[in-house]
Write an enzyme that holds these catalytic residues in place. Structure first.
Site, PDB file in Angstrom:
ATOM      1  N   ASP A 172      14.861 -10.965   4.606  1.00 52.57           N
ATOM      2  CA  ASP A 172      14.401 -10.165   5.712  1.00 52.57           C
ATOM      3  C   ASP A 172      12.877 -10.001   5.915  1.00 52.57           C
ATOM      4  OD1 ASP A 172      14.516  -9.051   3.225  1.00 52.57           O
ATOM      5  OD2 ASP A 172      14.789  -7.067   3.785  1.00 52.57           O
ATOM      6  N   GLU A 255       9.950  -7.994 -10.441  1.00 53.80           N
ATOM      7  CA  GLU A 255       8.588  -8.719 -10.240  1.00 53.80           C
ATOM      8  C   GLU A 255       8.019  -8.670 -11.812  1.00 53.80           C
ATOM      9  OE1 GLU A 255       9.597  -6.197  -8.353  1.00 53.80           O
ATOM     10  OE2 GLU A 255       9.232  -6.807  -6.164  1.00 53.80           O
TER      11      GLU A 255
HETATM   12  C1  UGA Z   1      12.722  -4.790  -2.540  1.00 59.76           C
HETATM   13  C2  UGA Z   1      12.064  -6.166  -3.269  1.00 59.76           C
HETATM   14  O1  UGA Z   1      11.220  -6.771  -2.088  1.00 59.76           O
HETATM   15  C3  UGA Z   1      13.064  -7.092  -3.516  1.00 59.76           C
HETATM   16  O2  UGA Z   1      12.502  -8.215  -3.909  1.00 59.76           O
HETATM   17  C4  UGA Z   1      13.731  -6.309  -4.687  1.00 59.76           C
HETATM   18  O3  UGA Z   1      14.806  -7.379  -5.062  1.00 59.76           O
HETATM   19  C5  UGA Z   1      14.557  -5.207  -4.244  1.00 59.76           C
HETATM   20  O4  UGA Z   1      13.390  -4.180  -3.627  1.00 59.76           O
HETATM   21  C6  UGA Z   1      15.012  -4.475  -5.358  1.00 59.76           C
HETATM   22  O5  UGA Z   1      14.282  -4.197  -6.433  1.00 59.76           O
HETATM   23  O6  UGA Z   1      16.261  -4.040  -5.443  1.00 59.76           O
HETATM   24  P1  UGA Z   1      14.481  -4.453  -0.517  1.00 59.76           P
HETATM   25  O7  UGA Z   1      13.806  -4.856   0.942  1.00 59.76           O
HETATM   26  O8  UGA Z   1      14.384  -3.119  -0.717  1.00 59.76           O
HETATM   27  O9  UGA Z   1      13.595  -5.431  -1.512  1.00 59.76           O
HETATM   28  O10 UGA Z   1      15.723  -4.974  -0.793  1.00 59.76           O
HETATM   29  P2  UGA Z   1      16.707  -6.151  -0.033  1.00 59.76           P
HETATM   30  O11 UGA Z   1      15.826  -6.888   1.077  1.00 59.76           O
HETATM   31  O12 UGA Z   1      17.940  -5.301   0.592  1.00 59.76           O
HETATM   32  O13 UGA Z   1      17.169  -7.236  -1.104  1.00 59.76           O
HETATM   33  C7  UGA Z   1      16.374  -8.010  -1.715  1.00 59.76           C
HETATM   34  C8  UGA Z   1      16.795  -9.598  -1.571  1.00 59.76           C
HETATM   35  O14 UGA Z   1      18.113  -9.345  -2.256  1.00 59.76           O
HETATM   36  C9  UGA Z   1      17.208 -10.067  -0.050  1.00 59.76           C
HETATM   37  O15 UGA Z   1      16.997 -11.350   0.204  1.00 59.76           O
HETATM   38  C10 UGA Z   1      18.843  -9.737  -0.004  1.00 59.76           C
HETATM   39  O16 UGA Z   1      19.514 -10.392   1.087  1.00 59.76           O
HETATM   40  C11 UGA Z   1      19.278  -9.800  -1.411  1.00 59.76           C
HETATM   41  N1  UGA Z   1      20.376  -9.043  -1.836  1.00 59.76           N
HETATM   42  C12 UGA Z   1      20.376  -7.803  -1.489  1.00 59.76           C
HETATM   43  C13 UGA Z   1      21.512  -9.706  -2.524  1.00 59.76           C
HETATM   44  O17 UGA Z   1      21.673 -10.891  -2.651  1.00 59.76           O
HETATM   45  N2  UGA Z   1      22.542  -8.904  -2.706  1.00 59.76           N
HETATM   46  C14 UGA Z   1      22.359  -7.405  -2.630  1.00 59.76           C
HETATM   47  O18 UGA Z   1      23.467  -6.680  -2.923  1.00 59.76           O
HETATM   48  C15 UGA Z   1      21.404  -6.806  -1.984  1.00 59.76           C
HETATM   49 MN    MN Z   2      14.082  -6.395   2.041  1.00 63.15          MN
END
Ligand code: UGA
Ligand code: MN
Length: 316
Positions: A172, A255
């Protein structure tokens, strides 16, 4: 008698004419063949010269192909926005040469709709699955999002890659393609600012007199490396020299945990990209959550295109 000669010549070449008129025609036929041959050879030469010139000016000439490879690890999961996010990121990556896109879904099996989207984009990819462990899925607390996916990506690299650079690109976020060309040549670890992170509006290494002296981020949380996932890249060789390096299932500390697991790593060895961290080339954009589409009235819309579109809608 001349006429006779010409006649026989004419007959010889299959042209059944006789006399002076025929002789003149024969002469001009010979000249024409020569002329056409000359034009043909000249045209071929000019075409070849132009082609050579065109090749020498091609932006993706042979020298580009030997650029170090980039491995882009993208965690993804099923939700209404998923195919839109992958489409946007995919067409960004399409501008980058010698890149393998590792798309890893938090799921038990692959989704043909995702495969179809990746095929249509046309970026070289591997599509794999790596489900989040059940104990984290069930928790009411913050979940370690994308961690099993990224660790699966690391496992793939340990098995298949020998050189180049890896980068974790969430599906995203927003990426300026120049960061990919900059990270391609790093030797260990590189960092740079990420926009739209916390109340500071940016998460960035702090650079003073050309040296990394700290980190600017709205949430430090006791981290040694308070950086965003979109703000660093690691060389494949460096990763492979650290067989135990991986990402912890620790929300907020993914990270930091991963970068710590790359020890030994001196701060002085961290390369600073994006104009020595004076520029922003990646952003932690977040897409508005969309409610799942309401069910289609199958009786009312029977035998219409809506039946096809309905199969493309991703419902949780
Ligand atoms: C932030 C950070 O930028 C992420 O790198 C980190 O993993 C996340 O917080 C965290 O600490 O949980 P954020 O925008 O809050 O990211 O999270 P998402 O964009 O919803 O998810 C990060 C990535 O993991 C995305 O590429 C998403 O597609 C993936 N994801 C999310 C999954 O594979 N499974 C899930 O249940 C949710
Ligand atoms: Mn995100």
């Amino acid at each position: 008698m001349k006429g006779g000669n010409y006649t026989s010549l004419g007959t010889c070449s299959g042209i059944n004419v006789s006399g002076n008129v025929a002789g003149t025609r024969k002469m001009s036929l010979g000249k024409s063949i020569k002329m056409y041959l000359t034009i043909f050879i000249l045209t071929t030469c000019i075409y070849m010269a132009l082609y050579q010139y065109h090749i020498s000016r091609e932006p993706f000439a042979a020298s580009e192909v030997v650029k170090p490879p980039l491995y882009i690890i993208t965690p993804t999961y099923r939700r209404p926005e998923q195919l839109a996010e992958l489409t946007r990121l995919g067409y960004t990556l399409k501008h980058v040469v010698n890149l393998l896109w590792l798309v890893i879904e938090d799921a038990n099996k692959t989704n043909p709709l995702v495969g179809h989207t990746l095929d249509r984009i046309g970026v070289p990819y591997e599509y794999m699955v790596a489900p989040m462990p059940e104990k984290y899925k069930q928790t009411k607390k913050a979940k370690p999002r994308g961690v099993s996916n990224r660790n699966r990506g690391l496992e793939y690299l340990r098995e298949h890659a020998t050189e180049g650079v890896l980068y974790f690109a969430d599906d995203d976020n927003t990426y300026d393609i120049s960061i990919f060309e900059q990270m391609r040549y790093i030797s260990k670890v590189a960092m740079w600012p990420v926009g739209l992170v916390t109340k500071t509006g940016v998460s960035s290494p702090i650079i003073q007199a050309g040296k990394l002296v700290g980190y600017y981020d709205g949430w430090i949380g006791g981290r040694k490396y308070p950086v965003d996932m979109a703000g660093f890249a690691v060389s494949v060789k460096f990763l492979k020299e650290r067989p135990n390096a991986q990402m912890p299932f620790k929300p907020g500390y993914e990270e930091d945990g991963f970068l710590r697991s790359l020890a030994p790593l001196d701060d002085a060895e961290i390369e600073l990209l994006a104009d020595e961290c004076r520029d922003i080339l990646t952003w932690h954009t977040q897409t508005k959550k969309n409610a799942p589409a309401q069910a289609l009235n199958r009786t009312r819309y029977k035998n219409t295109n809506l039946e096809h579109i309905d199969r493309l809608l991703v419902r949780p």
